[in-house]
Each structure stands twice: as structure tokens, then as C-alpha cells.
Design a protein around this motif. Structure first.
Motif, short mmCIF file in Angstrom:
data_model
loop_
_atom_site.label_atom_id
_atom_site.label_comp_id
_atom_site.label_asym_id
_atom_site.label_seq_id
_atom_site.Cartn_x
_atom_site.Cartn_y
_atom_site.Cartn_z
N ALA A 158 0.83 -1.20 0.00
CA ALA A 158 0.00 0.00 0.00
C ALA A 158 0.86 1.25 0.00
O ALA A 158 0.56 2.24 -0.69
CB ALA A 158 -0.91 -0.01 1.22
N GLY A 161 2.37 1.56 -3.43
CA GLY A 161 1.30 1.91 -4.36
C GLY A 161 0.86 3.35 -4.21
O GLY A 161 0.66 4.06 -5.20
N ALA A 162 0.71 3.80 -2.96
CA ALA A 162 0.28 5.18 -2.74
C ALA A 162 1.30 6.16 -3.30
O ALA A 162 0.95 7.16 -3.94
CB ALA A 162 0.06 5.43 -1.24
N ILE A 165 1.09 6.03 -7.18
CA ILE A 165 -0.14 6.59 -7.74
C ILE A 165 -0.16 8.10 -7.57
O ILE A 165 -0.50 8.85 -8.49
CB ILE A 165 -1.36 5.96 -7.07
CG1 ILE A 165 -1.47 4.48 -7.43
CG2 ILE A 165 -2.64 6.66 -7.50
CD1 ILE A 165 -2.49 3.75 -6.62
N SER B 73 -3.98 0.82 5.13
CA SER B 73 -3.54 0.74 3.73
C SER B 73 -4.65 1.19 2.80
O SER B 73 -4.37 1.85 1.78
CB SER B 73 -3.09 -0.67 3.39
OG SER B 73 -3.51 -1.59 4.31
N GLU B 74 -5.90 0.85 3.14
CA GLU B 74 -7.02 1.26 2.28
C GLU B 74 -7.12 2.79 2.22
O GLU B 74 -7.31 3.37 1.13
CB GLU B 74 -8.30 0.63 2.83
CG GLU B 74 -9.58 1.16 2.27
CD GLU B 74 -10.25 2.11 3.21
OE1 GLU B 74 -10.22 1.86 4.42
OE2 GLU B 74 -10.77 3.11 2.73
N VAL B 77 -4.05 4.16 0.01
CA VAL B 77 -4.19 3.95 -1.43
C VAL B 77 -5.40 4.70 -1.97
O VAL B 77 -5.34 5.32 -3.05
CB VAL B 77 -4.28 2.44 -1.74
CG1 VAL B 77 -4.54 2.22 -3.21
CG2 VAL B 77 -3.01 1.75 -1.33
#
Lengths: 176, 102
Positions: A158, A161-162, A165, B73-74, B77
Motif C-alpha cells: 500500500a 502503491g500510494a 499513484i 492501507s485502504e 491507497v
């Protein structure tokens, strides 16, 4: 009615009221502040359940990290959706209906829960060693080490990915 | 003492409120706030069942910790996605993000 029940009712009413304001306030900054209030109410409920460590984690991770992240996102995306204008979509009544149906269905299911009638929490055998037990169970091969490792990989993924992105594409910036 | 059913009813109500927020709000950040409320309701249920049904096994608290990790994490992201979409399309309204719709 004991003192604990009164504390529970106050905390529960505060949590639910704040949650309602989170989903209904048109101003997103106010909504995120009410979200913090609601999360704090849940932390109080964790204390009532004698899960002190989780209450601390709730304050540190939810209020300290997630809520602040949300407030930053609100501030960074603020200009587009002004506080006026509709904040709910056309089918909000359908959303309210399905939320009510889910609530009713959950209440109906509670009669199936075997321990739903228990008015007293079970005695904790070893209250002082609870946190140590939690820590050991997370790294014990025979218990929860696999979910623990998966969670850490998920956090790493995460994080990467963050970053990937949210970062503006470097090549396009170079060309401009 | 507090009956278990009180905690269950509270968690169900919190979950439903979060669900309404997810389904009804237009702003993507507000939708994420609804998801956080729902995850909190789940955590409340996990801890309540741990306390009232199986305080001997630490499973309830261990899973609540996992839910914390997933929620963190949710949020990271999800908000990164929202910021990226905002940068490209200047909108955070969920119904205007229709690139994959046909």
C-alpha cells in the motif's frame, strides 16, 4: 442502571450522533472533524470492553494518521466541490432504504447469535498478561504469524502503491 | 454490567450509517469516511465478541489489529487514487469518474 451502563450510553449516543453528522454534513471539513469525534467515541467503547491497547491504537492510527490523511485530502481537493450544491446523489433514498434494511436484517440475525443474551462479560483469566499474549500470538508460528506477515506485506504494498499513484508522472513534467 | 446485545446494536447502527454514507455521498473523500465508519463497526463487533464469548483466546484482538492494518492501507491507497484523479480530471465527484464506464 450502573455507572458503566451510563458511560456506555453516553459514549454510544456520542458515537452515533457524530457518525450521522459525518454522513450528512455538506461541509467536508466539518464532516472529517465529526469523523474524529466518532472515532474517539469508539476508542471509549474499546476501553469499556477492557481492550486498552486497542483503544490506544485506535487513537494513534485512526485519529492520528487516517483522520489527518483524510483532512489533508479534503484540503487538497477542496476547490471543486464547494460547500453549496448537492452532496448526495440522486438515489440517496435508495441508499437510506438499503442501510435501514441492513440494520433491520442485522437486528433480526442477533437472535441467532448463541451468546447474545450474556449480560456479563466473561472473566479474563490473566488480565496483566493480555498484551504480552497478544504480542506473542502475532509472532507465534502456530498462531497468527501468517496473517501478521501478510498484513505487513499489504502495508508495504500500500505504501509503494500510494507513492506511485500519487506522484505526478516524472517524464511528462520533464517534457513540459 | 453492559449486555453484549447493546454493543451489537450499536455496531449494527454504526455500520448502517457508514453504508448510507458510502452509497449516498457524491464526494469520493466522503465515501472513504463512510468506509472508515464501517470498518470501525466491524472492529467493535470483533472486540465485543472477544470480551463476552472468548476472552481466553486472543483471536478477537489479533484480528482487530489486522483490520487496523487493512484500514490504514485502504485509506492511503484510496486517498492517493483520489488525489491522482483530482490532478488529472479536476473532480472528486464519484459519478463523474466514469472512465471505465460504457
Amino acid at each position: 442502571m450502573t455507572a458503566l451502563q451510563i458511560v456506555f450510553l453516553i459514549a454510544a449516543a456520542f458515537t452515533l450522533l457524530s457518525a450521522l453528522l459525518v454522513v450528512t454534513r455538506p461541509n467536508l471539513v466539518h464532516a472529517s472533524l465529526w469523523l474524529i469525534a466518532s472515532l474517539a467515541g469508539v476508542a471509549v467503547l474499546f476501553v469499556l470492553l477492557e481492550a486498552g491497547f486497542l483503544a490506544a491504537v485506535q487513537v494513534v492510527i485512526y485519529i492520528g494518521a487516517i483522520a489527518i490523511l483524510i483532512i489533508f485530502a479534503v484540503m487538497l481537493t477542496r476547490r471543486v466541490m464547494s460547500d453549496s450544491g448537492p452532496q448526495v446523489n440522486r438515489n440517496w433514498w435508495g441508499a437510506a432504504l438499503s442501510a435501514l434494511l441492513i440494520f433491520g436484517g442485522l437486528l433480526g440475525l442477533f437472535s441467532q447469535v448463541p451468546a447474545v443474551g450474556s449480560a456479563f462479560p466473561a472473566a479474563i483469566a490473566n488480565a496483566d498478561g493480555l498484551l504480552e499474549d497478544l504480542g506473542r500470538s502475532l509472532v507465534d508460528v502456530n498462531r497468527y504469524v501468517l496473517p501478521f506477515e501478510v498484513a505487513s506485506v499489504l502495508l508495504l504494498a500500500a505504501m509503494i502503491g500510494a507513492i506511485v499513484i500519487a506522484r505526478p508522472a516524472a517524464r511528462e513534467e520533464g517534457e513540459e | 454490567m453492559i449486555p453484549l446485545s447493546w454493543f451489537l446494536i450499536l455496531a449494527a447502527a454504526l455500520f448502517s450509517i457508514g453504508l448510507y454514507g458510502v452509497l449516498a455521498r457524491r464526494n469520493a473523500v466522503a465515501i472513504l469516511m463512510g468506509i472508515e465508519l464501517m470498518l470501525n463497526a466491524v472492529n467493535l463487533n470483533l472486540v465485543a465478541f472477544w470480551r463476552y464469548v472468548a476472552p481466553g483466546s486472543i483471536a478477537g484482538q489479533a484480528f482487530a489489529v489486522m483490520v487496523f492494518a487493512v484500514a490504514a492501507s485502504e485509506a492511503a491507497v484510496g486517498l492517493a487514487l483520489i488525489l491522482s484523479i483530482y490532478r488529472q480530471r479536476s473532480t472528486v465527484a464519484a459519478e463523474e469518474i466514469n472512465l471505465l464506464k460504457w
